[in-house]
Design a protein around this motif. Sequence first.
Motif, PDB file in Angstrom:
ATOM      1  N   ALA A   1      22.518   4.795  27.629  1.00 25.07           N
ATOM      2  CA  ALA A   1      23.912   4.474  27.936  1.00 25.07           C
ATOM      3  C   ALA A   1      24.782   5.724  27.906  1.00 25.07           C
ATOM      4  O   ALA A   1      25.630   5.934  28.782  1.00 25.07           O
ATOM      5  CB  ALA A   1      24.442   3.438  26.936  1.00 25.07           C
ATOM      6  N   ALA A   2      24.559   6.578  26.891  1.00 25.83           N
ATOM      7  CA  ALA A   2      25.342   7.813  26.809  1.00 25.83           C
ATOM      8  C   ALA A   2      25.041   8.737  27.987  1.00 25.83           C
ATOM      9  O   ALA A   2      25.942   9.365  28.550  1.00 25.83           O
ATOM     10  CB  ALA A   2      25.039   8.528  25.485  1.00 25.83           C
ATOM     11  N   HIS A   3      23.771   8.810  28.368  1.00 27.88           N
ATOM     12  CA  HIS A   3      23.390   9.662  29.502  1.00 27.88           C
ATOM     13  C   HIS A   3      24.022   9.157  30.795  1.00 27.88           C
ATOM     14  O   HIS A   3      24.496   9.958  31.622  1.00 27.88           O
ATOM     15  CB  HIS A   3      21.869   9.677  29.629  1.00 27.88           C
ATOM     16  CG  HIS A   3      21.362  10.518  30.765  1.00 27.88           C
ATOM     17  ND1 HIS A   3      21.350  11.889  30.707  1.00 27.88           N
ATOM     18  CD2 HIS A   3      20.871  10.181  31.981  1.00 27.88           C
ATOM     19  CE1 HIS A   3      20.863  12.363  31.843  1.00 27.88           C
ATOM     20  NE2 HIS A   3      20.564  11.352  32.634  1.00 27.88           N
TER      21      HIS A   3
ATOM     22  N   HIS B   1      31.283  17.477  26.963  1.00 23.26           N
ATOM     23  CA  HIS B   1      31.400  16.872  25.617  1.00 23.26           C
ATOM     24  C   HIS B   1      30.533  15.617  25.516  1.00 23.26           C
ATOM     25  O   HIS B   1      29.845  15.399  24.506  1.00 23.26           O
ATOM     26  CB  HIS B   1      32.859  16.522  25.327  1.00 23.26           C
ATOM     27  CG  HIS B   1      33.685  17.698  24.903  1.00 23.26           C
ATOM     28  ND1 HIS B   1      33.309  18.550  23.903  1.00 23.26           N
ATOM     29  CD2 HIS B   1      34.888  18.151  25.363  1.00 23.26           C
ATOM     30  CE1 HIS B   1      34.238  19.491  23.740  1.00 23.26           C
ATOM     31  NE2 HIS B   1      35.212  19.268  24.625  1.00 23.26           N
ATOM     32  N   LEU B   2      30.566  14.781  26.552  1.00 20.96           N
ATOM     33  CA  LEU B   2      29.768  13.550  26.524  1.00 20.96           C
ATOM     34  C   LEU B   2      28.285  13.861  26.466  1.00 20.96           C
ATOM     35  O   LEU B   2      27.522  13.185  25.773  1.00 20.96           O
ATOM     36  CB  LEU B   2      30.089  12.699  27.759  1.00 20.96           C
ATOM     37  CG  LEU B   2      31.537  12.206  27.883  1.00 20.96           C
ATOM     38  CD1 LEU B   2      31.717  11.442  29.185  1.00 20.96           C
ATOM     39  CD2 LEU B   2      31.915  11.334  26.704  1.00 20.96           C
TER      40      LEU B   2
ATOM     41  N   ARG C   1      32.561  16.250  15.846  1.00 18.49           N
ATOM     42  CA  ARG C   1      33.058  15.841  17.166  1.00 18.49           C
ATOM     43  C   ARG C   1      31.995  15.067  17.938  1.00 18.49           C
ATOM     44  O   ARG C   1      32.285  14.030  18.539  1.00 18.49           O
ATOM     45  CB  ARG C   1      33.467  17.085  17.947  1.00 18.49           C
ATOM     46  CG  ARG C   1      34.011  16.812  19.343  1.00 18.49           C
ATOM     47  CD  ARG C   1      33.895  18.050  20.202  1.00 18.49           C
ATOM     48  NE  ARG C   1      32.503  18.459  20.371  1.00 18.49           N
ATOM     49  CZ  ARG C   1      32.118  19.715  20.577  1.00 18.49           C
ATOM     50  NH1 ARG C   1      33.000  20.685  20.635  1.00 18.49           N
ATOM     51  NH2 ARG C   1      30.823  19.991  20.733  1.00 18.49           N
ATOM     52  N   ASP C   2      30.739  15.564  17.921  1.00 17.26           N
ATOM     53  CA  ASP C   2      29.659  14.883  18.645  1.00 17.26           C
ATOM     54  C   ASP C   2      29.447  13.470  18.118  1.00 17.26           C
ATOM     55  O   ASP C   2      29.256  12.521  18.882  1.00 17.26           O
ATOM     56  CB  ASP C   2      28.355  15.679  18.520  1.00 17.26           C
ATOM     57  CG  ASP C   2      28.420  16.995  19.273  1.00 17.26           C
ATOM     58  OD1 ASP C   2      29.330  17.148  20.116  1.00 17.26           O
ATOM     59  OD2 ASP C   2      27.569  17.868  19.019  1.00 17.26           O
ATOM     60  N   LYS C   3      29.475  13.321  16.797  1.00 14.61           N
ATOM     61  CA  LYS C   3      29.260  11.994  16.207  1.00 14.61           C
ATOM     62  C   LYS C   3      30.401  11.044  16.551  1.00 14.61           C
ATOM     63  O   LYS C   3      30.174   9.847  16.782  1.00 14.61           O
ATOM     64  CB  LYS C   3      29.095  12.126  14.707  1.00 14.61           C
ATOM     65  CG  LYS C   3      27.843  12.900  14.298  1.00 14.61           C
ATOM     66  CD  LYS C   3      27.732  13.053  12.793  1.00 14.61           C
ATOM     67  CE  LYS C   3      26.473  13.838  12.420  1.00 14.61           C
ATOM     68  NZ  LYS C   3      26.350  14.029  10.954  1.00 14.61           N
TER      69      LYS C   3
ATOM     70  N   ALA D   1      30.713  10.574  34.447  1.00 16.99           N
ATOM     71  CA  ALA D   1      31.898  11.406  34.218  1.00 16.99           C
ATOM     72  C   ALA D   1      31.781  12.746  34.921  1.00 16.99           C
ATOM     73  O   ALA D   1      32.783  13.337  35.339  1.00 16.99           O
ATOM     74  CB  ALA D   1      32.096  11.614  32.711  1.00 16.99           C
ATOM     75  N   GLY D   2      30.540  13.247  35.057  1.00 11.88           N
ATOM     76  CA  GLY D   2      30.355  14.542  35.705  1.00 11.88           C
ATOM     77  C   GLY D   2      30.555  14.504  37.203  1.00 11.88           C
ATOM     78  O   GLY D   2      30.928  15.513  37.816  1.00 11.88           O
TER      79      GLY D   2
END
Length: 325
Positions: free
Chosen positions: A144-146, A34-35, A45-47, A152-153
């Motif tokens: 930052a998102a990456h 999801h991230l 959901r993505d936004k 998390a992975g």
Amino acid sequence: MRITSIYVLRDPRTNEIRYVGKTIQTLQTRLAGHLFDSAKKRTHRDKWISHLLLLGLKPQIEEIERTLGNWAERESFWILFYRRAGAKLTNHTDGGEGAPGNIHPASTRKKISDRLKIATANPDWRAARSKIMKEKFASPEFKAAHLERTKAGWTPEKRAAAARRIQGTTWTDKRRERARQFKRSPQQREAFSAAVRAVWTPELRESHRRSTLDRLEKKPIEWTPERRAEQSARAKKTWAEKPIEWTPEMRAAAAARIRANPPQKPWTEERRKAQAERIRARNLAKSAQKRALVNEKLSILGSEDIRCAAGDPSVEGAGDCEGAR
């Protein structure tokens, strides 16, 4: 038949349920997916997830049910349940879509592989792909998102599995030869060196040095005789396989690096005296060892042999000794 988990995503700020989904993976792996997908911002959901990441947050995942064959029915039930309860879900449908656990046959996988090989062999395709990725990573938000998705992975289970794979790796002769044949061009080496220098700033080097010293203070390395012998054997094998020829240019460059980066401990007068004492003690030990060896050899010879070898004429049979000499 695989077990399917029905889960919800909660807003960490309000603990509200914002999404209902299903997965056959672990919850942390599904959350990492999801991230990763949130960077595309294709759905509501993505936004929502992308907005949380910008705030330094991420959704909380929670399993609410496990089912075997009727996952579509149960997912639809929970979506309808939470909507009637007033939850502001980001689901676009009533659930039941998708094909979890779908495995492509070998023929389909080969077709996909062939298409990718043709695409990646095209320089224009690679250039376009590289341009897209550079534009994405130029954005601090995407970086930052990456980073969050990557962290998390890497669950504890995944880290443990990777460690087991690395520890079980065997370096065969074929693999070593392939590694030796991989050589960068001078331009690639210079670019790689520049990238490393840009990352390893003086502040980062000092931080790394301090963390290493702290770690060694907490858990010092015990250099047992077995460990020293093992380390020495590895070093000898490495130098035997690929010896380094120290040219005058390499020596000058090494000396320049040492002068540019002086040791952390300055050479005080006390340190110089201690070093001189160690060298003197080592030389004395070597001299004593040599004297002991000479005395051992002389003890084997008789005193008359020693005087004869020295040319003493008072030795009986000195003529024969002279002839022998």
